[in-house]
Design an enzyme around this catalytic site. Structure first.
Site, PDB file in Angstrom:
ATOM      1  N   GLU A 178       0.861  -1.189   0.000  1.00 18.43           N
ATOM      2  CA  GLU A 178       0.000   0.000   0.000  1.00 18.43           C
ATOM      3  C   GLU A 178       0.890   1.231   0.000  1.00 18.43           C
ATOM      4  OE1 GLU A 178      -2.880   1.138   3.088  1.00 18.43           O
ATOM      5  OE2 GLU A 178      -3.530  -0.943   3.000  1.00 18.43           O
ATOM      6  N   TYR A 180     -11.276  -3.791   3.509  1.00 23.80           N
ATOM      7  CA  TYR A 180     -10.361  -3.337   4.558  1.00 23.80           C
ATOM      8  C   TYR A 180     -11.148  -3.203   5.857  1.00 23.80           C
ATOM      9  CZ  TYR A 180      -6.367  -0.547   6.353  1.00 23.80           C
ATOM     10  OH  TYR A 180      -5.270  -0.091   7.057  1.00 23.80           O
ATOM     11  N   ASP A 201      -5.646   9.649  10.172  1.00 25.08           N
ATOM     12  CA  ASP A 201      -4.324   9.169  10.573  1.00 25.08           C
ATOM     13  C   ASP A 201      -3.856   9.733  11.909  1.00 25.08           C
ATOM     14  OD1 ASP A 201      -3.342   7.407   8.431  1.00 25.08           O
ATOM     15  OD2 ASP A 201      -3.676   9.164   7.175  1.00 25.08           O
TER      16      ASP A 201
END
Lengths: 400, 273
Positions: B49, B174, B60
């Protein structure tokens, strides 16, 4: 303004091509739930009565629509009215929204409230509402804003909130929102995110607009009482754009000229400003598609304004829609013009406006001399300027 | 069948799991990124990735935020990353998945981006702030270009959303291990096993698990019930530690190899049940 045929936003949270819901999956169920709870509350008279009670008894609504006679005389133009949101509890329009959202948090059983703040006004209004209902409160605030608005930091702490400093990026409002969203993603089950403007993912732009629409509803009734007719112009400053949308929205079918004033900073041509509606291009930030200040690669640019509450790279999606459809005319004034209006209002009317609101006054100061005296202008005086005396003194070269 | 699906099918036939490392493209330079990908492939990685840096990465934690800052400071753009992918393609067979926030793609032009990415040799894309509801344009373009679109599920996802995401995802799904942002955590949450088992009821597509995984033991734990284990922040911490060292590339390679070995740590067979 032109009449719009369909209710805005649509069921997906879009105002024309703007808005939507661009968030991590973790938050999608929470946003769906919030939308549902809000729509139920909106049509629940018990909720509306309770909110009305707190707006009246606790926050001090209705606020006056004050005829600024000396300012009118000084500018030798139209009759100028000020919608006195600065007289509200906590000193700005922000409390209209925080009381509404805290009541929603109560309904949803959330015990922890988080918020972002730029000028500190939304942070103070959130901390206030959280204190009133005994809820835990954390307010994210950029380090640069903490420095500029130390008085509000102390007020929030006094109200029992924790002020969490944000040191990433430009250390202002944009970064405070990033950090608040990260907290929400982490604590979404227990936490209510009390967003302070008509920005962010659906349903926030709609919900915050609705809570702030009390400003325009009152102003409409009051101007009809005072003048027997509608105003010719509505003027408000636009950062995220909640005070402006709150004033404009109830007039949206009335054909009134609507003017949104963005922060021109050091001048649009210098690139140091906060005016995405004038110099931005559409993109996605903080969960919504809207005009943004960004570079050609889609990286968000840092902004500048003397008014911390306007210091933001984005703007509410409904304003983007208003811009494209010409329902509102967007313009800007510089830091210096805003500071001039700040002093002007203090001197002529004995009212010290927030630097944010001073942007709206500065624009009227510019156009008033060209306007006929039988015209009526309503300016949203969205907040009071006590919090800004340090910035103003610094800018005027005076050491306190 | 697209490359990612082929890899998962092959692994499944051998009863193996995929290990997917994440690095931020351009941290600290695109040349290093290229060398890191090649190094990781040599150590056994089949899917990588590559993160596209963004100024406001709201999904994040601090580690990837800092990596994004370093990459942006080095002048990385989406266009340059696509050129790097093209170069990697000349010497490498592994599957490349781009992970990017939506705004850089939107700015680029969604359809244009998908076509250029496929042309450069990208195999799939993950956009953490793009739920399926908003992904109409990208899905359509990706289908035409045979690019996989990998959507995310979280512990908060409802059955309706699981169905929606499972339908929209291609390549793999995911699964986010925790409610939270990316970043190494002390222990694996119990939520994730429940989530993966729940998602299994709705789909046969491969399930990858990421967020908060940092040690060989945790990799082992996840590999017991998921089809792929994704590690990002822990690898970036190694990059950070060796930023100015000539040992950066081998150090990351060794760390990744250690994590891959975690998948075959001796364990109790019954723990799978």
């Amino acid at each position: 303004m032109k009449r719009t045929a369909n209710p805005m936003p649509d069921e997906r949270g879009y105002f024309g091509p703007y808005g939507g819901r661009f968030v991590p999956e973790t938050l999608m169920p929470a946003l769906n739930q919030l939308e549902q709870v809000y729509l139920e509350a909106k049509s629940d008279s018990e909720f509306q009565d309770e909110l009305g009670y707190y707006l009246h008894q606790y926050a001090g609504r209705p606020t006056p629509l004050y005829f600024a006679q000396r300012l009118t005389e000084e500018l030798k133009g139209p009759k100028i009215y000020l919608k006195r949101e600065d007289l509200l509890h906590t000193g700005a329009h922000k409390i209209n929204n925080t009381l509404g959202q805290v009541l929603l948090a109560q309904r949803m059983g959330k015990k922890r409230i988080i918020a972002e703040t730029g000028a500190g006004q939304h942070g103070v209004a959130t901390a206030t509402a959280a204190a009133r209902f005994g809820l835990k409160c954390v307010v994210y605030m950029g380090e640069e804003d903490i420095r500029r608005q130390s008085l509000n930091v102390f007020r929030m702490q006094l109200l029992g909130a924790r002020v969490a400093p944000v040191s990433s990026g430009s250390r202002t409002l944009k970064d405070a929102i990033n950090e608040a969203i990260r907290d929400w993603v982490t604590n979404v089950r227990s936490t209510f995110y009390l967003l302070g403007s008509v920005v962010g993912p659906h349903p926030y732009p709609m919900m915050v607009r609705d809570f702030q629409a009390v400003i325009g509803k009152e102003a409409k009734r009051q101007i009809l009482e005072a003048e027997g007719r509608l105003p010719h112009y509505l003027v408000a400053c636009v950062g995220g754009g909640s005070n402006a949308m709150g004033l404009f929205y109830p007039f949206s079918k009335d054909g009134v000229n609507v003017i949104g004033v963005q922060a021109g900073g050091l001048g649009i041509e210098t690139g140091k400003h906060s005016a995405p509606l004038l110099a931005g291009i559409p993109g996605i930030l903080h969960g919504t598609l809207t005009y943004l200040l960004q570079d050609l690669d889609g990286q968000i640019l840092t902004t500048h304004s003397v008014a911390p509450g306007l210091d933001y790279s984005g703007v509410g999606p409904e304003h983007s829609y208003y811009k494209d459809t010409s329902q509102c005319h967007y313009t800007s004034v510089t830091d210096q013009e805003a500071l001039g209006a700040f002093a002007l209002l203090a001197r002529t009317e004995g009212i010290i406006p927030a630097l944010e609101s001073a942007h709206a006054i500065a624009y009227v100061q510019k156009i008033a001399p060209k306007m006929a005296p039988d015209k009526i202008v309503v300016i949203n005086l969205s907040g009071r300027g006590d919090k800004d005396v340090n910035i103003a003194a610094e800018e005027m070269g005076i050491r306190l | 069948m697209n490359k990612i699906s082929q890899i998962f099918a092959h692994l499944k036939s051998r009863r193996e799991k995929a290990f997917i490392p994440y690095i931020t493209a351009g941290d600290p330079s695109l040349d290093i990124t290229k060398r890191l990908v090649v190094e990781m492939e040599q150590r056994g990685v089949q899917i990588v990735e590559l993160g596209v840096p963004f100024s406001d990465p709201l999904a994040d934690g601090p580690t990837i935020q800092q990596a994004s800052q370093r990459a942006l400071q080095s002048g990385v753009t989406l266009t340059k990353i696509l050129s790097t992918v093209k170069e990697i393609r000349k010497q490498s067979q592994l599957a490349i998945v781009l992970m990017t926030y939506y705004n850089p793609i939107y700015r680029f032009g969604v359809t244009d981006f998908v076509e250029r990415a496929a042309e450069a040799g990208v195999d799939g894309i993950i956009v953490p702030d793009l739920p399926p509801e908003e992904a109409g344009e990208i899905k359509e373009a990706a289908q035409r270009s045979q690019l996989d679109t990998i959507f995310l599920l979280a512990p908060t996802s409802t059955p309706e959303r699981i169905k929606l995401v499972a339908r929209a995802s291609t390549g793999f799904i995911y699964c986010v291990s925790v409610t939270g942002v990316t970043g190494a955590r002390g222990r694996v949450s119990q939520e994730i096993r429940r989530l993966v088992l729940k998602v299994r009821q709705y789909t046969d597509k491969p399930l990858g698990v990421g967020f908060g995984i940092s040690t060989p033991e945790q990799v082992k734990e996840i590999a017991d019930f998921a089809d792929a284990v994704i590690v990002g922040s822990a690898i970036i911490k190694v990059v950070q530690e060796y930023l100015n060292s000539p040992r950066l590339v081998p150090a990351v390679g060794e760390f990744v190899e250690g994590l891959i070995k975690g998948m075959v740590l001796p364990g109790d067979e019954n723990s799978k049940k």
